[in-house]
Design an enzyme around this catalytic site. Structure first.
Site, mmCIF file in Angstrom:
data_model
loop_
_atom_site.group_PDB
_atom_site.id
_atom_site.type_symbol
_atom_site.label_atom_id
_atom_site.label_comp_id
_atom_site.label_asym_id
_atom_site.label_seq_id
_atom_site.Cartn_x
_atom_site.Cartn_y
_atom_site.Cartn_z
ATOM 1 N N GLY A 1 -0.829 -11.570 -10.025
ATOM 2 C CA GLY A 1 -1.803 -10.813 -9.257
ATOM 3 C C GLY A 1 -2.674 -10.193 -10.300
ATOM 4 O O GLY A 1 -3.435 -9.263 -10.102
ATOM 5 N N ASP B 1 -12.533 -10.103 -9.468
ATOM 6 C CA ASP B 1 -12.004 -10.403 -10.555
ATOM 7 C C ASP B 1 -12.835 -10.988 -11.630
ATOM 8 O O ASP B 1 -12.669 -11.214 -12.849
ATOM 9 C CB ASP B 1 -10.937 -11.701 -10.115
ATOM 10 C CG ASP B 1 -10.066 -10.915 -9.048
ATOM 11 O OD1 ASP B 1 -10.182 -9.859 -8.751
ATOM 12 O OD2 ASP B 1 -9.636 -11.861 -8.563
ATOM 13 N N ASP C 1 -13.686 -5.259 -1.919
ATOM 14 C CA ASP C 1 -14.930 -5.938 -2.668
ATOM 15 C C ASP C 1 -15.628 -6.833 -1.822
ATOM 16 O O ASP C 1 -16.644 -7.057 -1.885
ATOM 17 C CB ASP C 1 -14.466 -6.800 -3.912
ATOM 18 C CG ASP C 1 -13.277 -7.825 -3.830
ATOM 19 O OD1 ASP C 1 -12.784 -7.824 -2.731
ATOM 20 O OD2 ASP C 1 -13.234 -8.690 -4.732
ATOM 21 N N TYR D 1 -4.472 -13.852 2.552
ATOM 22 C CA TYR D 1 -5.863 -13.143 1.992
ATOM 23 C C TYR D 1 -6.865 -13.361 3.030
ATOM 24 O O TYR D 1 -7.717 -12.354 3.435
ATOM 25 C CB TYR D 1 -6.144 -13.662 0.776
ATOM 26 C CG TYR D 1 -7.221 -13.163 0.180
ATOM 27 C CD1 TYR D 1 -6.898 -11.999 -0.679
ATOM 28 C CD2 TYR D 1 -8.536 -13.662 0.266
ATOM 29 C CE1 TYR D 1 -8.183 -11.492 -1.431
ATOM 30 C CE2 TYR D 1 -9.643 -12.900 -0.255
ATOM 31 C CZ TYR D 1 -9.637 -11.770 -1.092
ATOM 32 O OH TYR D 1 -10.424 -11.335 -1.708
ATOM 33 N N ARG E 1 -7.479 -9.319 -15.376
ATOM 34 C CA ARG E 1 -7.911 -8.025 -14.929
ATOM 35 C C ARG E 1 -6.834 -7.161 -14.202
ATOM 36 O O ARG E 1 -6.127 -7.695 -13.566
ATOM 37 C CB ARG E 1 -9.099 -7.609 -14.097
ATOM 38 C CG ARG E 1 -9.257 -8.498 -12.746
ATOM 39 C CD ARG E 1 -8.854 -7.401 -11.770
ATOM 40 N NE ARG E 1 -8.518 -8.008 -10.462
ATOM 41 C CZ ARG E 1 -7.100 -8.506 -10.085
ATOM 42 N NH1 ARG E 1 -5.960 -7.855 -10.746
ATOM 43 N NH2 ARG E 1 -6.785 -8.985 -8.770
ATOM 44 N N SER F 1 -5.064 -12.040 -11.837
ATOM 45 C CA SER F 1 -6.572 -13.136 -11.995
ATOM 46 C C SER F 1 -6.551 -13.684 -13.145
ATOM 47 O O SER F 1 -7.374 -14.165 -13.889
ATOM 48 C CB SER F 1 -7.765 -12.067 -12.038
ATOM 49 O OG SER F 1 -7.802 -11.505 -11.139
ATOM 50 N N GLU G 1 -8.979 -1.574 -3.699
ATOM 51 C CA GLU G 1 -8.206 -2.944 -3.239
ATOM 52 C C GLU G 1 -8.706 -3.441 -1.937
ATOM 53 O O GLU G 1 -8.771 -2.534 -0.608
ATOM 54 C CB GLU G 1 -6.826 -2.685 -3.264
ATOM 55 C CG GLU G 1 -6.132 -3.662 -3.929
ATOM 56 C CD GLU G 1 -6.261 -3.954 -5.269
ATOM 57 O OE1 GLU G 1 -7.274 -4.893 -5.560
ATOM 58 O OE2 GLU G 1 -5.859 -3.268 -6.077
HETATM 59 C C1 GLA Z 1 -7.805 -10.827 -5.071
HETATM 60 C C2 GLA Z 1 -9.363 -11.241 -5.037
HETATM 61 C C3 GLA Z 1 -10.344 -10.141 -5.280
HETATM 62 C C4 GLA Z 1 -10.049 -8.958 -4.372
HETATM 63 C C5 GLA Z 1 -8.448 -8.706 -4.372
HETATM 64 C C6 GLA Z 1 -8.009 -7.276 -3.651
HETATM 65 O O1 GLA Z 1 -7.718 -10.369 -6.570
HETATM 66 O O2 GLA Z 1 -9.442 -12.463 -5.720
HETATM 67 O O3 GLA Z 1 -11.512 -10.718 -4.883
HETATM 68 O O4 GLA Z 1 -10.261 -8.935 -3.128
HETATM 69 O O5 GLA Z 1 -7.614 -9.632 -4.356
HETATM 70 O O6 GLA Z 1 -8.592 -6.139 -3.993
#
Ligand code: GLA
Length: 407
Positions: free
Chosen positions: A128, A176, A40, A226, A31, A130, A37
């Site tokens: 980045g 994601d 979620d 994260y 994705r 997914s 950003e």
């Molecule tokens: C990663 C996480 C998502 C989201 C993004 C940031 O991709 O897997 O759940 O938090 O970072 O938006």
């Protein structure tokens, strides 16, 4: 490489590795997120879409109680015993299917019998974008076909997220896995993360193109960056004293500034401002107000860089180049996308200028960083699906004479 070529590669890889023909092909996309950003996991709104880039798995039952996974990334064949609980182990990449298989069994009550699987991908790993969610969803979709037990799409996405939490130890939100599961051609997936509901937003204007630019760097990957951001937002909400970020205004954040201290204050400011930007962006998109949409994308990047501190020099350079090409050169907006600390940017542009923009991004990024980026265009595409299925048992059974009410 398109999906047909990828499928062919998976089937040939399967045959060479397992000396047999595959009977199932499952696919799931990566994705890219247009805007929204790191919110979620804060009950926010996010606006990703499923890429045209996929993980494709060719598979077949093998009449044993072992799942064997191989890929085009090396000669290794990983064997996973399906008779007991499936625990984390090495190699690390196989923990994604381990987690999905364990939770699939737990949630469906289906036992799994052995199968062989060969994985190919054109989702850049570590970009980045997914690739891990795509892997989870492709495996879950494969298991549905192998067991003939179909999960609801939401259930499948949540099961995959659980695998990511407990087998990859990334406390991710739902973006994601939802994008990879619910994606549709020509649609963005607007997700209301407070109620975990996707809503498809048409995105089919041929004059608009999305460019994904992988900086080809990843800093601090799973070093806790994260998780610490997520913790910061939880701390912020606690200080504000509300149940959900959806009820928090910028005034609430300002009022709690002293108590929060600088870091938590800036994290909180990002959350509240980014939730608003997604709402504004959706309205701008509907109104075809592309200048406004672009300005929200740039503002999102600034907030992620300055308040949330998840950008990095290379992402900033890539966005900076796009911004300097500007409206005159057909760029509408640009920002980092995904978790950050490296990975990719997303740039919305006029289709007629896309090739020239890609050339400039490529050349200037290489000059400024010494790194060769990976840049491509993508369109919203279909989510996780079966491309080739195992033959099903006959579904229609003629009524037996004694049960026939007419006879
Ligand atoms: C990663 C996480 C998502 C989201 C993004 C940031 O991709 O897997 O759940 O938090 O970072 O938006």
């Amino acid at each position: 490489m398109d999906i047909n070529a990828l499928t062919h590669k998976a089937k040939v890889g399967f045959k060479v590795t397992f000396e047999n023909d595959s009977s199932i092909v499952a696919a799931a996309p990566g994705r890219v997120n247009l805007i929204g950003e790191h919110i979620d996991y804060c009950d926010g709104f996010v606006l990703p879409f499923a890429l045209a880039q996929n993980i494709v798995i060719a598979a077949a039952p093998n009449d044993t109680s072992i799942a064997r996974f191989a890929s085009d990334q090396g000669d290794e064949i990983v064997e996973i015993d399906l008779t007991g609980d499936i625990l984390e182990s090495s190699p690390k990449w196989a923990n994604y299917p381990r987690g999905v298989m364990q939770y699939f069994r737990e949630e469906t009550g289906c036992s799994l019998t052995g199968f062989d699987a060969y994985i190919t991908s054109n989702v850049p790993a570590g970009g980045g974008l997914s690739s891990s969610a795509a892997f989870e969803l492709a495996v879950a979709t494969l298991l549905e076909e192998l067991t003939k037990k179909t999960l609801g799409t939401k259930e499948k996405a949540l099961l995959s997220q659980k695998a990511e939490h407990h087998y990859a130890h990334v406390p991710c939100g739902i973006m994601d896995q939802f994008a990879s599961a619910f994606g549709e051609e020509n649609h963005l997936v607007l997700i209301d993360c407070q109620i975990s509901e996707p809503h498809l937003v048409p995105f089919e204007n041929p004059d608009l193109t999305v460019i994904v630019a992988n900086t080809c760097v990843s800093h601090e990957l799973s070093d806790g960056g994260y998780a610490s951001r997520r913790q910061n937002t939880e701390d912020g909400l606690k200080i504000i004293g509300k149940e959900t970020w959806r009820d928090v205004s910028m005034d609430d954040v300002e009022a709690a500034k002293e108590e929060m201290g600088d870091v938590i204050f800036r994290r909180s400011r990002h959350v509240v401002s980014e939730i608003q930007r997604v709402k504004d962006a959706v309205m701008a998109l509907e109104a075809q107000a592309f200048d406004a949409l672009g300005s929200y994308m740039y503002a999102s990047h600034d907030s992620l860089r300055d308040d949330f501190n998840v950008s990095c020099e290379e992402l900033d350079i890539m966005v900076d180049i796009a911004k300097s090409i500007g409206k005159g050169g057909g760029v509408i907006g640009s920002r980092m996308t995904g978790g950050g600390f490296g990975g990719s940017t997303v740039t919305l542009c006029e289709s007629s200028n896309a090739d020239a923009i890609i050339a400039t991004l490529h050349q200037q990024y290489k000059t400024r960083t010494g790194i060769t980026p990976e840049i491509f265009t993508s369109r919203p595409s279909q989510g996780a699906r079966i491309l080739e299925g195992a033959p099903r048992a006959a579904q229609v059974v003629p009524p037996s004479p004694e049960l026939d009410p007419i006879g």
